[in-house]
Scaffold this active site. Sequence first.
Site, mmCIF file in Angstrom:
data_model
loop_
_atom_site.group_PDB
_atom_site.id
_atom_site.type_symbol
_atom_site.label_atom_id
_atom_site.label_comp_id
_atom_site.label_asym_id
_atom_site.label_seq_id
_atom_site.Cartn_x
_atom_site.Cartn_y
_atom_site.Cartn_z
ATOM 1 N N HIS A 180 117.904 16.077 118.792
ATOM 2 C CA HIS A 180 116.497 16.370 119.065
ATOM 3 C C HIS A 180 116.286 17.856 119.339
ATOM 4 O O HIS A 180 115.285 18.430 118.934
ATOM 5 C CB HIS A 180 115.939 15.537 120.219
ATOM 6 C CG HIS A 180 114.466 15.767 120.365
ATOM 7 N ND1 HIS A 180 113.537 15.146 119.557
ATOM 8 C CD2 HIS A 180 113.776 16.639 121.142
ATOM 9 C CE1 HIS A 180 112.339 15.617 119.841
ATOM 10 N NE2 HIS A 180 112.461 16.524 120.803
ATOM 11 N N HIS A 192 107.165 18.884 116.561
ATOM 12 C CA HIS A 192 107.726 17.749 115.817
ATOM 13 C C HIS A 192 107.097 17.610 114.427
ATOM 14 O O HIS A 192 107.802 17.321 113.454
ATOM 15 C CB HIS A 192 107.573 16.452 116.610
ATOM 16 C CG HIS A 192 108.279 16.495 117.942
ATOM 17 N ND1 HIS A 192 108.095 15.541 118.911
ATOM 18 C CD2 HIS A 192 109.167 17.395 118.465
ATOM 19 C CE1 HIS A 192 108.835 15.853 119.969
ATOM 20 N NE2 HIS A 192 109.480 16.969 119.726
ATOM 21 N N ASP A 246 113.616 20.267 117.422
ATOM 22 C CA ASP A 246 112.709 21.244 118.041
ATOM 23 C C ASP A 246 112.952 22.647 117.481
ATOM 24 O O ASP A 246 112.007 23.401 117.217
ATOM 25 C CB ASP A 246 112.935 21.287 119.562
ATOM 26 C CG ASP A 246 112.324 20.097 120.279
ATOM 27 O OD1 ASP A 246 111.428 19.431 119.725
ATOM 28 O OD2 ASP A 246 112.740 19.844 121.433
ATOM 29 N N HIS A 250 112.524 26.093 123.490
ATOM 30 C CA HIS A 250 111.322 26.653 122.858
ATOM 31 C C HIS A 250 111.106 28.118 123.200
ATOM 32 O O HIS A 250 110.741 28.922 122.351
ATOM 33 C CB HIS A 250 110.091 25.864 123.302
ATOM 34 C CG HIS A 250 110.126 24.420 122.908
ATOM 35 N ND1 HIS A 250 110.330 24.005 121.619
ATOM 36 C CD2 HIS A 250 110.008 23.296 123.649
ATOM 37 C CE1 HIS A 250 110.319 22.684 121.571
ATOM 38 N NE2 HIS A 250 110.125 22.230 122.796
HETATM 39 ZN ZN LIG Z 1 110.880 17.896 120.993
#
Ligand SMILES: [Zn+2]
Length: 283
Positions: free
Chosen positions: A236, A78, A240, A263
């Site tokens: 969001h 973030h 990321d 991720h």
């Molecule tokens: Zn996040």
Amino acid sequence: MIQKTIASAISVEGIGAHSGMKSRINILPASKDSGIVFIRTDADRDNSIAANFANVSETTLCTRLSNKSGVSVSMVEHILAALYGFQISNAIIEVNEEEIPILDGSSDIFAREIASVGTVAQSKKRKCLKILKNVKIGEEDRWSSLSPADHLILNLSCDFSKKGLRTTPFSYDLFQDDFATEIAPARTFGFFEDVEYLRKNNLALGSSLENTIVFDANGNALNDGGLRFDDEPIRHKMLDLIGDLSLSEYMIIGQYDGFCSGHKLNNMLLHALFNSPQSYTLE
Ligand SMILES: [Zn+2]
């Protein structure tokens, strides 16, 4: 495109989403060509960790970076997204704990702090990576790719239908869209059915409705005040993604397309890119 750093230091304090421990970060201006570097001020040896994709040591629930001595910092995405969103190439991030504070679950506070101190240009060209050929990884139901384009455009979609959420694609153009208003306020999210599992496994100890959107089985947010955007979850995921791609250490000149990526896939994509020298050129 010129290198930039922040005009003066920023200090932010809060708790870690996973550890529940309080931590303080100081974001400091850094010299040109130094990149983004985390410093664990509580470690007495080799406490510097470069924000580079090769240092990613964990991608479950958040992105963790570790150096060769095993000193690590987690939940980096973030703050990294905020720096990349403001096109800041050089900064030192001091942290006195293992985890960057979750704050309200978004990049909003980081973005506001950066906007309030401002940025300075550093009389040196930004390192850019231009995509020449497609790079794609993943499977049919979860994939990501980079392809040539004249600047960074990100297209992301995700199938949230099993979770009762609307599935809408979302696109972000780093130069035309406003990071601070379109991306930074979008909070991290989870599902009520997963809360018990996380708690039993000593995960998400600092998570609460103060820093996480929690959806019930019908896709309704349990938080007071509801959502900040109708499509806050995909925004969001975009936040990321921006943080994870910043770990290339370059301004990417190309188009990203992804479906249900996270991720882990974001990190695998950067490894695939840098393992394929014919697919890019450095400028
Ligand atoms: Zn996040």
